[in-house]
Motif scaffolding. Structure first.
Motif, PDB file in Angstrom:
ATOM      1  N   LEU A  59      -5.269 -22.075 -46.294  1.00 45.01           N
ATOM      2  CA  LEU A  59      -6.005 -23.350 -46.014  1.00 45.01           C
ATOM      3  C   LEU A  59      -4.826 -24.404 -46.079  1.00 45.01           C
ATOM      4  O   LEU A  59      -4.916 -25.379 -45.327  1.00 45.01           O
ATOM      5  CB  LEU A  59      -6.966 -23.539 -47.344  1.00 45.01           C
ATOM      6  CG  LEU A  59      -8.219 -22.569 -47.098  1.00 45.01           C
ATOM      7  CD1 LEU A  59      -8.984 -22.950 -48.189  1.00 45.01           C
ATOM      8  CD2 LEU A  59      -8.857 -22.541 -45.698  1.00 45.01           C
ATOM      9  N   ASN A  60      -3.977 -24.189 -46.854  1.00 45.25           N
ATOM     10  CA  ASN A  60      -2.553 -25.136 -47.129  1.00 45.25           C
ATOM     11  C   ASN A  60      -2.121 -25.251 -45.675  1.00 45.25           C
ATOM     12  O   ASN A  60      -1.783 -26.294 -45.227  1.00 45.25           O
ATOM     13  CB  ASN A  60      -1.530 -24.743 -48.099  1.00 45.25           C
ATOM     14  CG  ASN A  60      -2.187 -24.851 -49.445  1.00 45.25           C
ATOM     15  OD1 ASN A  60      -3.006 -26.058 -49.576  1.00 45.25           O
ATOM     16  ND2 ASN A  60      -1.581 -24.239 -50.473  1.00 45.25           N
ATOM     17  N   ALA A 110      -2.518 -32.542 -40.525  1.00 45.15           N
ATOM     18  CA  ALA A 110      -1.893 -33.697 -40.938  1.00 45.15           C
ATOM     19  C   ALA A 110      -0.815 -34.004 -39.850  1.00 45.15           C
ATOM     20  O   ALA A 110      -0.349 -34.970 -39.461  1.00 45.15           O
ATOM     21  CB  ALA A 110      -1.333 -33.463 -42.243  1.00 45.15           C
ATOM     22  N   LYS A 153     -11.191 -32.839 -35.781  1.00 44.62           N
ATOM     23  CA  LYS A 153     -11.497 -31.647 -36.365  1.00 44.62           C
ATOM     24  C   LYS A 153     -12.731 -31.472 -36.795  1.00 44.62           C
ATOM     25  O   LYS A 153     -13.520 -32.164 -37.254  1.00 44.62           O
ATOM     26  CB  LYS A 153     -10.768 -31.927 -37.901  1.00 44.62           C
ATOM     27  CG  LYS A 153      -9.325 -32.602 -37.734  1.00 44.62           C
ATOM     28  CD  LYS A 153      -8.234 -31.634 -37.076  1.00 44.62           C
ATOM     29  CE  LYS A 153      -6.815 -32.460 -36.972  1.00 44.62           C
ATOM     30  NZ  LYS A 153      -6.570 -32.675 -35.653  1.00 44.62           N
ATOM     31  N   ASP A 200     -13.038 -31.537 -46.949  1.00 41.92           N
ATOM     32  CA  ASP A 200     -11.807 -32.096 -46.633  1.00 41.92           C
ATOM     33  C   ASP A 200     -11.324 -32.601 -45.482  1.00 41.92           C
ATOM     34  O   ASP A 200     -10.471 -33.120 -45.192  1.00 41.92           O
ATOM     35  CB  ASP A 200     -10.840 -31.659 -47.875  1.00 41.92           C
ATOM     36  CG  ASP A 200     -11.420 -31.566 -49.255  1.00 41.92           C
ATOM     37  OD1 ASP A 200     -12.328 -32.433 -49.456  1.00 41.92           O
ATOM     38  OD2 ASP A 200     -10.757 -30.824 -50.080  1.00 41.92           O
ATOM     39  N   PHE A 201     -11.453 -31.312 -44.663  1.00 40.06           N
ATOM     40  CA  PHE A 201     -10.819 -31.086 -43.528  1.00 40.06           C
ATOM     41  C   PHE A 201     -11.145 -31.720 -42.097  1.00 40.06           C
ATOM     42  O   PHE A 201     -10.637 -32.287 -41.476  1.00 40.06           O
ATOM     43  CB  PHE A 201     -10.655 -29.476 -43.295  1.00 40.06           C
ATOM     44  CG  PHE A 201      -9.668 -29.072 -41.950  1.00 40.06           C
ATOM     45  CD1 PHE A 201      -8.566 -29.053 -41.889  1.00 40.06           C
ATOM     46  CD2 PHE A 201     -10.802 -28.925 -40.815  1.00 40.06           C
ATOM     47  CE1 PHE A 201      -7.951 -28.528 -40.790  1.00 40.06           C
ATOM     48  CE2 PHE A 201      -9.992 -28.424 -39.680  1.00 40.06           C
ATOM     49  CZ  PHE A 201      -8.643 -28.464 -39.779  1.00 40.06           C
ATOM     50  N   ARG A 210      -4.118 -27.261 -43.476  1.00 39.10           N
ATOM     51  CA  ARG A 210      -4.421 -28.880 -43.907  1.00 39.10           C
ATOM     52  C   ARG A 210      -2.758 -29.485 -43.196  1.00 39.10           C
ATOM     53  O   ARG A 210      -3.109 -30.580 -42.891  1.00 39.10           O
ATOM     54  CB  ARG A 210      -4.183 -29.008 -45.442  1.00 39.10           C
ATOM     55  CG  ARG A 210      -5.430 -28.673 -45.920  1.00 39.10           C
ATOM     56  CD  ARG A 210      -5.359 -29.098 -47.650  1.00 39.10           C
ATOM     57  NE  ARG A 210      -6.422 -28.488 -48.314  1.00 39.10           N
ATOM     58  CZ  ARG A 210      -6.699 -27.511 -49.044  1.00 39.10           C
ATOM     59  NH1 ARG A 210      -5.534 -26.659 -49.194  1.00 39.10           N
ATOM     60  NH2 ARG A 210      -7.940 -27.027 -49.417  1.00 39.10           N
ATOM     61  N   LYS A 211      -1.749 -28.911 -43.390  1.00 35.17           N
ATOM     62  CA  LYS A 211      -0.496 -29.318 -42.839  1.00 35.17           C
ATOM     63  C   LYS A 211      -0.551 -29.376 -41.343  1.00 35.17           C
ATOM     64  O   LYS A 211      -0.249 -30.718 -40.964  1.00 35.17           O
ATOM     65  CB  LYS A 211       0.561 -28.235 -43.192  1.00 35.17           C
ATOM     66  CG  LYS A 211       1.781 -28.956 -43.290  1.00 35.17           C
ATOM     67  CD  LYS A 211       2.904 -27.637 -44.222  1.00 35.17           C
ATOM     68  CE  LYS A 211       3.970 -27.448 -43.525  1.00 35.17           C
ATOM     69  NZ  LYS A 211       4.906 -26.305 -44.086  1.00 35.17           N
ATOM     70  N   PHE A 270     -13.610 -26.787 -48.354  1.00 34.14           N
ATOM     71  CA  PHE A 270     -12.271 -27.259 -47.377  1.00 34.14           C
ATOM     72  C   PHE A 270     -12.967 -27.761 -46.155  1.00 34.14           C
ATOM     73  O   PHE A 270     -12.260 -28.668 -45.653  1.00 34.14           O
ATOM     74  CB  PHE A 270     -11.721 -25.723 -46.828  1.00 34.14           C
ATOM     75  CG  PHE A 270     -10.840 -25.909 -45.784  1.00 34.14           C
ATOM     76  CD1 PHE A 270      -9.459 -26.456 -46.172  1.00 34.14           C
ATOM     77  CD2 PHE A 270     -10.813 -25.568 -44.589  1.00 34.14           C
ATOM     78  CE1 PHE A 270      -8.543 -26.508 -45.196  1.00 34.14           C
ATOM     79  CE2 PHE A 270      -9.854 -25.639 -43.635  1.00 34.14           C
ATOM     80  CZ  PHE A 270      -8.647 -26.277 -43.973  1.00 34.14           C
TER      81      PHE A 270
END
Lengths: 219, 261
Positions: free
Chosen positions: B190-191, B198, B33, B216-217, B194-195, B213
């Motif tokens: 963004l959620n 993951a 990523k 974290d991403f 993220r999903k 973001f």
């Protein structure tokens, strides 16, 4: 006292010729408009040049002259057409040249963002045109196509010059035979108006159908 | 150690007299990523557009998943790729745009099923089943029959993500996907991302101004300026301890503009 029913029948026969010319001429014009309009957007230079030549030539010369060529000159090249065929061909090619620019403009109005989405989704150029660009471009074309169809309807009167008995021609005949000017010309005035109105109405209906859900909102 | 899935080798991109990318090289590992940050005009979006074949390159080579992107072998030598080659290569890559670029004349479901049916010859039933799974994943299964014009910006962007995923690309490109959204709609997009990060092992390249973001991403952050990678490293290092002065200046400006890191 003149028995008008026979003369009105004559004008109605002419009206039928006018309707035929308008319908077939418009059908040809649409086909030609798409072929030449998309041709001008082709990747290939030769196709673009051919389409541009056609459009400029037919927009740049008079419908009278085009009609005379189709009917009187083409026979020298071995192509003899009936007056109706010649009329449809000349009207269709003439109005198609204007329509081609409408097609081109509408297709170009569908922006880069839609095309890029098509590339990102790996559609071929043909698929992008068929499924994404044309369905969105069509609603943009229809109002001007409606104008063009009405122009074509009114242009049909020129075919009387090649001995086709359209509505205007028949009105002249009736005038000559009866000596009355008002009634035949008032009749065709009304008939032209009704036909043009039917075209307007039909195009508005089509417009509503093809733009359903679009609402002119940019996405 | 596996091979890089993207290998950019000394590419140059010019627009007339303007050189946007000047001898850029970088590699991306499968599943990585990557966040590309930097001032506007720094060339980060151009890289994504080049990878999606929306732009051509003026010079250099790009390898994607073991094959040349803009070149192909013909009679033993490398020649410029033709449309068919590009078509094959595009299967590996999907892109989400800043302005969504949904098809306004098609409902949400058709937006998602169109490409799989046309490019992969999927049957409608199978394409719709898969589309509904994806719409469910982005939280929009109940909007399947809506037209794009009836959706909010955040919803449109989530549909666009589902649409790109429907072709199961190995690499996903996200080009400033939240920049055109109202602030309160950013988080829902963004959620979803993220999903996605993951739950899948897709390679993801992200051009963004959302520094929090990106932090974290991303596994790795690349800071671009004037068509070059000025600095790259782990998010902590780039955001907390940038070494280059230009990176520091850029991050200071971004924070001053109200973006959290």
């Amino acid at each position: 006292m003149i028995d008008w029913s026979g003369y009105i029948g004559l004008i109605l026969q002419g009206a039928w010729v006018t309707v035929q010319l308008t319908l077939m001429g418009s059908a040809l014009a649409v086909v030609v408009a798409f072929a030449a309009g998309l041709g001008r957007l082709s990747r290939f230079m030769a196709v673009r040049a051919l389409a541009t030549t056609y459009i400029e030539f037919f927009r740049g010369t008079s419908i009278f002259v085009q009609l005379f060529w189709v009917y009187f000159v083409l026979p020298f090249a071995g192509i003899t057409l009936t007056p109706l065929q010649a009329g449809v061909l000349a009207l269709g090619l003439n109005v198609g040249a204007y329509g081609a620019e409408v097609v081109r403009g509408a297709v170009k109005a569908i922006g880069r963002e839609q095309r890029e989405a098509c590339i990102a989704l790996n559609l071929t150029r043909f698929q992008a045109m068929r499924h994404i660009v044309l369905p969105q471009a069509l609603p943009l074309m229809l109002p001007t196509f409606g104008n063009n169809a009405i122009e074509l309807l009114k242009g049909t009167a020129v075919v009387s010059l090649i001995s086709l008995s359209d509505m205007t021609f028949q009105a002249q005949v009736v005038r000559a035979q009866t000596g009355s000017t008002l009634i035949p010309f008032a009749t065709i005035l009304l008939l032209y108006f009704v036909m043009a109105w039917l075209i307007s109405f039909g195009m508005r209906w089509l417009e509503r159908r093809v733009s359903r859900g679009l609402d002119g909102v940019r996405v | 150690m596996s091979q890089p899935i993207i290998r950019i080798d000394n590419i140059v991109k010019r627009y007339g007299p303007l050189t946007v990318l000047d001898g850029l090289s970088m590699e991306v590992m499968p599943g990585e990523k990557l966040a590309l940050i930097g001032p506007s005009g720094s060339g980060k979006t151009t890289i994504l557009r080049i990878l999606m074949t929306l732009e051509t390159i003026s010079d250099g080579f790009i390898q994607v998943d073991g094959e040349q992107l803009y070149h192909m072998k013909k009679a033993g030598s490398l020649v410029a790729a033709d449309e068919r080659h590009l078509h094959k290569m595009r299967e590996k890559i999907g892109m989400v745009f800043q302005h969504f670029n949904l098809f306004p004349h098609k409902c949400v479901l058709d937006n998602v099923t169109l490409a799989p049916m046309l490019t992969k010859g999927m049957a409608r039933a199978a394409a719709e089943k898969r589309a509904m799974e994806l719409l469910d994943m982005v939280g929009l299964a109940d909007k399947a029959k809506s037209m794009p014009a009836q959706l909010s910006g955040g919803q449109k962007q989530r549909v666009a993500i589902a649409r790109a995923l429907a072709l199961s690309p190995k690499i996903m490109l996200f080009d400033e996907v939240t920049s055109a959204l109202d602030p309160e709609l950013v988080e829902e997009v963004l959620n979803v991302m993220r999903k996605l990060a993951a739950e899948t092992d897709m390679t993801m390249l992200l051009v963004t101004h959302e520094m929090g973001f990106a932090h974290d991403f991303a596994d790795r952050v690349l800071f671009f300026d004037r068509g070059k990678i000025v600095e790259e490293g782990k998010p902590e290092d780039i955001f907390r301890h940038p070494k280059q002065e230009r990176t520091q200046t850029f991050l200071r400006k971004i924070i001053a503009a109200g973006h959290r890191v």
